[in-house]
Design a protein around this motif. Structure first.
Motif, PDB file in Angstrom:
ATOM      1  N   MET A   1       4.235  -8.255 -11.230  1.00 33.82           N
ATOM      2  CA  MET A   1       3.616  -8.010 -10.783  1.00 33.82           C
ATOM      3  C   MET A   1       3.476  -6.242 -10.996  1.00 33.82           C
ATOM      4  O   MET A   1       4.780  -5.570 -10.389  1.00 33.82           O
ATOM      5  CB  MET A   1       3.228  -7.424  -9.204  1.00 33.82           C
ATOM      6  N   LYS A   2       2.835  -5.929 -11.803  1.00 35.31           N
ATOM      7  CA  LYS A   2       3.163  -3.857 -11.888  1.00 35.31           C
ATOM      8  C   LYS A   2       2.551  -3.383 -10.945  1.00 35.31           C
ATOM      9  O   LYS A   2       2.438  -2.185 -11.072  1.00 35.31           O
ATOM     10  CB  LYS A   2       2.758  -4.164 -13.423  1.00 35.31           C
ATOM     11  N   SER A   3       1.186  -3.404 -11.239  1.00 35.98           N
ATOM     12  CA  SER A   3       0.561  -2.383  -9.708  1.00 35.98           C
ATOM     13  C   SER A   3      -1.140  -3.192  -9.032  1.00 35.98           C
ATOM     14  O   SER A   3      -0.661  -4.622  -9.102  1.00 35.98           O
ATOM     15  CB  SER A   3      -0.211  -1.592 -10.700  1.00 35.98           C
ATOM     16  N   ILE A   4      -0.577  -2.443  -7.922  1.00 34.49           N
ATOM     17  CA  ILE A   4      -1.227  -3.566  -6.858  1.00 34.49           C
ATOM     18  C   ILE A   4      -2.119  -1.789  -6.005  1.00 34.49           C
ATOM     19  O   ILE A   4      -1.961  -0.509  -6.480  1.00 34.49           O
ATOM     20  CB  ILE A   4      -0.369  -3.744  -5.390  1.00 34.49           C
ATOM     21  N   LEU A  29       6.229  -0.959  -2.272  1.00 33.06           N
ATOM     22  CA  LEU A  29       5.530  -0.481  -3.203  1.00 33.06           C
ATOM     23  C   LEU A  29       6.232   0.387  -4.702  1.00 33.06           C
ATOM     24  O   LEU A  29       6.993   0.056  -5.793  1.00 33.06           O
ATOM     25  CB  LEU A  29       4.145   0.412  -3.687  1.00 33.06           C
ATOM     26  N   ALA A  30       7.093   1.114  -4.468  1.00 30.32           N
ATOM     27  CA  ALA A  30       7.836   2.190  -4.916  1.00 30.32           C
ATOM     28  C   ALA A  30       9.211   1.250  -5.527  1.00 30.32           C
ATOM     29  O   ALA A  30       9.526   1.623  -6.691  1.00 30.32           O
ATOM     30  CB  ALA A  30       7.755   3.655  -5.015  1.00 30.32           C
ATOM     31  N   GLY A  33       9.087  -1.325  -7.493  1.00 29.63           N
ATOM     32  CA  GLY A  33       8.581  -0.359  -9.058  1.00 29.63           C
ATOM     33  C   GLY A  33       7.216  -1.029 -10.101  1.00 29.63           C
ATOM     34  O   GLY A  33       6.732  -1.433 -10.605  1.00 29.63           O
ATOM     35  N   ILE A  34       6.325  -1.520  -8.286  1.00 26.45           N
ATOM     36  CA  ILE A  34       5.018  -1.222  -8.571  1.00 26.45           C
ATOM     37  C   ILE A  34       3.704  -0.238  -8.291  1.00 26.45           C
ATOM     38  O   ILE A  34       4.569   0.430  -7.343  1.00 26.45           O
ATOM     39  CB  ILE A  34       4.965  -2.332  -7.592  1.00 26.45           C
ATOM     40  N   THR A  35       3.051  -0.048  -9.506  1.00 30.16           N
ATOM     41  CA  THR A  35       2.388   0.733  -9.462  1.00 30.16           C
ATOM     42  C   THR A  35       1.275   1.182  -7.932  1.00 30.16           C
ATOM     43  O   THR A  35       0.790   0.364  -7.982  1.00 30.16           O
ATOM     44  CB  THR A  35       1.717   1.453 -10.621  1.00 30.16           C
ATOM     45  N   MET A 172       4.269  -9.076   2.545  1.00 25.00           N
ATOM     46  CA  MET A 172       3.072  -9.292   1.854  1.00 25.00           C
ATOM     47  C   MET A 172       3.440  -8.898  -0.319  1.00 25.00           C
ATOM     48  O   MET A 172       2.648  -9.399  -0.868  1.00 25.00           O
ATOM     49  CB  MET A 172       2.116  -7.693   2.107  1.00 25.00           C
ATOM     50  N   ILE A 173       3.844  -8.461   0.069  1.00 26.49           N
ATOM     51  CA  ILE A 173       4.279  -8.078  -1.220  1.00 26.49           C
ATOM     52  C   ILE A 173       5.490  -9.318  -2.067  1.00 26.49           C
ATOM     53  O   ILE A 173       4.968  -9.765  -2.836  1.00 26.49           O
ATOM     54  CB  ILE A 173       5.848  -7.291  -1.906  1.00 26.49           C
TER      55      ILE A 173
END
Length: 193
Positions: A1-4, A29-30, A33-35, A172-173
């Protein structure tokens, strides 16, 4: 997963726990590595989640409509700020950029954003996870309402299971990383399960 995408209040809320949770989510998130995709403002939980992600070295993309740019005080340190013409265009752009959606505590605007994106998932317009970060039991009444919808057969159980909830950003992630959407809803058959 790259972005949330994160939907949340433009206010801090009554308890400092809300701001602390927004900070924890941005940082998590950071670290993964999730934008972060969010509403582009510096105020309230919106500003806190963005600042935390940026502070932890993450990428943050804000999406803000012209008429809110000065009212919500646009964030000037983002990786990217996208300015759009309307609230509808804001949600559409956020939905295009994000691979999942999390609601932190917030007011009617947060609810409207979450419900629209969740409805799109229920209808099969996307197959991305939709989560509610239930900070300090803020969303207990909403979770109870989702249970009532399923019990009274206004929502199928398989769609009730799409309402992901957790009390921690990490939990959650992890749910998002293992998410598998149910089959697409259809009205062509008598579908009850």
């Amino acid at each position: 997963m790259k972005s949330i995408a994160v939907f949340c209040g433009s206010r801090d809320g009554a308890s400092p726990v809300y701001k602390e949770s927004a900070h924890a989510l941005g940082k998590a998130l950071a670290e993964h590595g999730i934008t972060l995709i969010y509403g582009g403002a510096t105020v309230g939980l919106m500003g806190e989640v963005a600042d935390a992600a940026l502070g932890a070295g993450g990428n943050v993309i804000g999406v803000i409509p012209h008429f809110l740019k000065s009212r919500e005080i646009e964030h000037k340190q983002l990786t990217e700020l996208i300015v759009v013409d309307s609230m509808h265009e804001r949600k559409l752009k956020m939905s295009e950029l994000a691979e999942g959606f999390i609601a932190l505590p917030g007011g009617p605007g947060t609810m409207e954003e979450y419900f629209e994106i969740f409805t799109w998932a229920q209808l099969g317009l996307h197959q991305k996870p939709c989560g509610i970060l239930n900070v300090q039991h803020y969303y207990d009444p909403l979770i109870t309402l989702f249970d009532q919808m399923a019990r009274e057969q206004f929502m199928l159980e398989k769609h009730r299971s799409m309402v992901l909830t957790d009390t921690t950003p990490e939990g959650m992630i992890q749910q998002f990383l293992s998410y598998s959407p149910p089959p697409v809803k259809t009205y062509l058959t008598d579908e009850r399960t």
